[in-house]
Motif scaffolding. Structure first.
Motif, mmCIF file in Angstrom:
data_model
loop_
_atom_site.group_PDB
_atom_site.id
_atom_site.type_symbol
_atom_site.label_atom_id
_atom_site.label_comp_id
_atom_site.label_asym_id
_atom_site.label_seq_id
_atom_site.Cartn_x
_atom_site.Cartn_y
_atom_site.Cartn_z
ATOM 1 N N GLY A 1 -47.458 -5.727 10.234
ATOM 2 C CA GLY A 1 -48.067 -5.305 11.494
ATOM 3 C C GLY A 1 -48.884 -4.039 11.422
ATOM 4 N N ALA A 2 -48.918 -3.355 10.272
ATOM 5 C CA ALA A 2 -49.686 -2.112 10.135
ATOM 6 C C ALA A 2 -51.163 -2.427 9.893
ATOM 7 N N HIS A 3 -52.041 -1.589 10.442
ATOM 8 C CA HIS A 3 -53.470 -1.759 10.205
ATOM 9 C C HIS A 3 -53.768 -1.641 8.721
ATOM 10 N N LEU A 4 -54.726 -2.421 8.239
ATOM 11 C CA LEU A 4 -55.147 -2.334 6.843
ATOM 12 C C LEU A 4 -55.894 -1.021 6.632
ATOM 13 N N ASP A 5 -55.531 -0.295 5.585
ATOM 14 C CA ASP A 5 -56.087 1.029 5.303
ATOM 15 C C ASP A 5 -56.447 1.118 3.826
ATOM 16 N N GLY A 6 -57.630 1.640 3.522
ATOM 17 C CA GLY A 6 -58.106 1.756 2.148
ATOM 18 C C GLY A 6 -57.258 2.655 1.272
ATOM 19 N N ARG A 7 -56.415 3.502 1.854
ATOM 20 C CA ARG A 7 -55.555 4.378 1.053
ATOM 21 C C ARG A 7 -54.330 3.642 0.524
ATOM 22 N N CYS A 8 -54.147 2.386 0.917
ATOM 23 C CA CYS A 8 -52.972 1.605 0.513
ATOM 24 C C CYS A 8 -53.374 0.505 -0.468
ATOM 25 N N ARG A 9 -52.358 -0.015 -1.165
ATOM 26 C CA ARG A 9 -52.536 -1.191 -2.038
ATOM 27 C C ARG A 9 -51.879 -2.383 -1.361
ATOM 28 N N TYR A 10 -52.513 -3.539 -1.493
ATOM 29 C CA TYR A 10 -52.013 -4.761 -0.866
ATOM 30 C C TYR A 10 -51.965 -5.889 -1.896
ATOM 31 N N ARG A 11 -50.990 -6.771 -1.717
ATOM 32 C CA ARG A 11 -50.931 -7.984 -2.526
ATOM 33 C C ARG A 11 -51.112 -9.168 -1.596
ATOM 34 N N LEU A 12 -52.120 -9.979 -1.885
ATOM 35 C CA LEU A 12 -52.336 -11.232 -1.187
ATOM 36 C C LEU A 12 -51.775 -12.322 -2.081
ATOM 37 N N SER A 13 -50.815 -13.045 -1.573
ATOM 38 C CA SER A 13 -50.137 -14.033 -2.405
ATOM 39 C C SER A 13 -49.834 -15.280 -1.602
ATOM 40 N N GLY A 14 -49.513 -16.331 -2.315
ATOM 41 C CA GLY A 14 -49.145 -17.580 -1.664
ATOM 42 C C GLY A 14 -50.152 -18.662 -1.950
ATOM 43 N N SER A 15 -50.519 -19.381 -0.913
ATOM 44 C CA SER A 15 -51.417 -20.518 -1.095
ATOM 45 C C SER A 15 -52.563 -20.463 -0.101
ATOM 46 N N ILE B 1 -50.019 -11.086 3.261
ATOM 47 C CA ILE B 1 -50.600 -9.779 2.995
ATOM 48 C C ILE B 1 -49.482 -8.753 3.008
ATOM 49 N N ALA B 2 -49.053 -8.330 1.834
ATOM 50 C CA ALA B 2 -47.955 -7.370 1.722
ATOM 51 C C ALA B 2 -48.505 -6.001 1.318
ATOM 52 N N GLY C 1 -67.766 -28.700 11.491
ATOM 53 C CA GLY C 1 -67.387 -29.521 10.349
ATOM 54 C C GLY C 1 -67.517 -28.812 9.017
ATOM 55 N N GLU C 2 -68.047 -27.587 9.008
ATOM 56 C CA GLU C 2 -68.278 -26.869 7.752
ATOM 57 C C GLU C 2 -67.054 -26.111 7.263
ATOM 58 N N GLY C 3 -66.249 -25.612 8.170
ATOM 59 C CA GLY C 3 -65.082 -24.839 7.767
ATOM 60 C C GLY C 3 -64.670 -23.864 8.845
ATOM 61 N N VAL C 4 -63.909 -22.863 8.437
ATOM 62 C CA VAL C 4 -63.405 -21.873 9.385
ATOM 63 C C VAL C 4 -63.276 -20.527 8.674
ATOM 64 N N GLU C 5 -63.470 -19.450 9.433
ATOM 65 C CA GLU C 5 -63.292 -18.094 8.914
ATOM 66 C C GLU C 5 -62.041 -17.499 9.540
ATOM 67 N N LEU C 6 -61.163 -16.977 8.699
ATOM 68 C CA LEU C 6 -59.939 -16.316 9.155
ATOM 69 C C LEU C 6 -60.080 -14.827 8.861
ATOM 70 N N ILE C 7 -59.689 -14.001 9.808
ATOM 71 C CA ILE C 7 -59.835 -12.552 9.677
ATOM 72 C C ILE C 7 -58.464 -11.903 9.819
ATOM 73 N N ALA C 8 -58.166 -10.950 8.935
ATOM 74 C CA ALA C 8 -56.922 -10.173 9.035
ATOM 75 C C ALA C 8 -57.277 -8.700 9.147
ATOM 76 N N GLU C 9 -56.745 -8.056 10.174
ATOM 77 C CA GLU C 9 -56.926 -6.612 10.366
ATOM 78 C C GLU C 9 -55.631 -5.861 10.117
ATOM 79 N N ARG C 10 -54.540 -6.612 9.945
ATOM 80 C CA ARG C 10 -53.215 -6.021 9.748
ATOM 81 C C ARG C 10 -52.506 -6.727 8.602
ATOM 82 N N SER C 11 -51.560 -6.039 8.003
ATOM 83 C CA SER C 11 -50.722 -6.665 6.983
ATOM 84 C C SER C 11 -49.613 -7.442 7.679
ATOM 85 N N ASP C 12 -48.812 -8.145 6.913
ATOM 86 C CA ASP C 12 -47.735 -8.950 7.501
ATOM 87 C C ASP C 12 -46.709 -8.106 8.247
#
Length: 191
Positions: free
Chosen positions: A82-96, A185-186, A69-80
């Motif tokens: 399908g590529a793995h998230l990498d610190g050498r890249c820039r990402y935009r999280l947008s939407g709602s 996640i773009a 009843g407290e909530g939920v945790e969502l985890i993303a390891e890839r961008s939209d």
């Protein structure tokens, strides 16, 4: 000769059993996983009826799931894309973000531990975000400082985004949530 064969079979069986048990609980189990776009969740991990694989995974680490009843945790390891998230890249999280009393968005390593970043900031909360006139979410995640809502990333290597939604109806209906209701996640560019 029979004793050696029996010892070999018992040793092989015990070894395979230990290896398969370790493999089954070393990472988050596939049992109970719900995927919504780039995001993954295990909505039953904080309930009384948690499956044995998730219980073993939680017992191995310092992960404390949100209660049912407290909530939920969502985890993303890839961008939209399908590529793995990498610190050498820039990402935009947008939407709602789904209807919720509050939320946090953080960056962790693959095991869920926060990074020791120079700025000493590894997350945003709903109270800290600056929204546009349309109310949409827009955060740029990059290793180098960015204008606007900037979430620091490690200089290189893989990482995860972790979105925690507190006191939300999504916690019991994660499988019914559409990807359009979660931040996109773009990947913008990479160095």
């Amino acid at each position: 000769m029979r004793i050696l064969d029996l010892a070999y079979i018992l040793g092989l069986g015990a070894g395979l059993g230990l290896v398969s048990a370790h493999w089954a609980v070393a990472g988050r189990p596939a049992v109970g996983k719900v995927e919504v776009g780039a995001w993954m969740a295990w909505p039953g991990s904080g309930s009384r009826g948690v499956d044995p694989y998730m219980r073993a995974y939680l017992a191995r680490g310092v992960h404390l799931p949100l209660g049912a009843g407290e909530g939920v945790e969502l985890i993303a390891e890839r961008s939209d894309d399908g590529a793995h998230l990498d610190g050498r890249c820039r990402y935009r999280l947008s939407g709602s973000v789904p209807t919720t009393r509050g939320w946090t968005l953080g960056v962790t390593d693959g095991a869920g531990r926060p990074f020791a970043l120079p700025l000493d900031r590894a997350s945003f909360s709903d109270a800290e975000i600056v929204r546009g006139e349309d109310g949409a979410l827009s955060i740029v995640a990059a290793a180098a400082p960015q204008a606007g809502n900037w979430l620091p990333l490690p200089a290189a290597g893989r990482f995860q985004f972790r979105l925690r939604l507190y006191d939300t109806p999504v916690s019991s209906q994660t499988g019914e949530t559409r990807a359009a209701n979660l931040p996109r996640i773009a990947r913008l560019d990479c160095r």
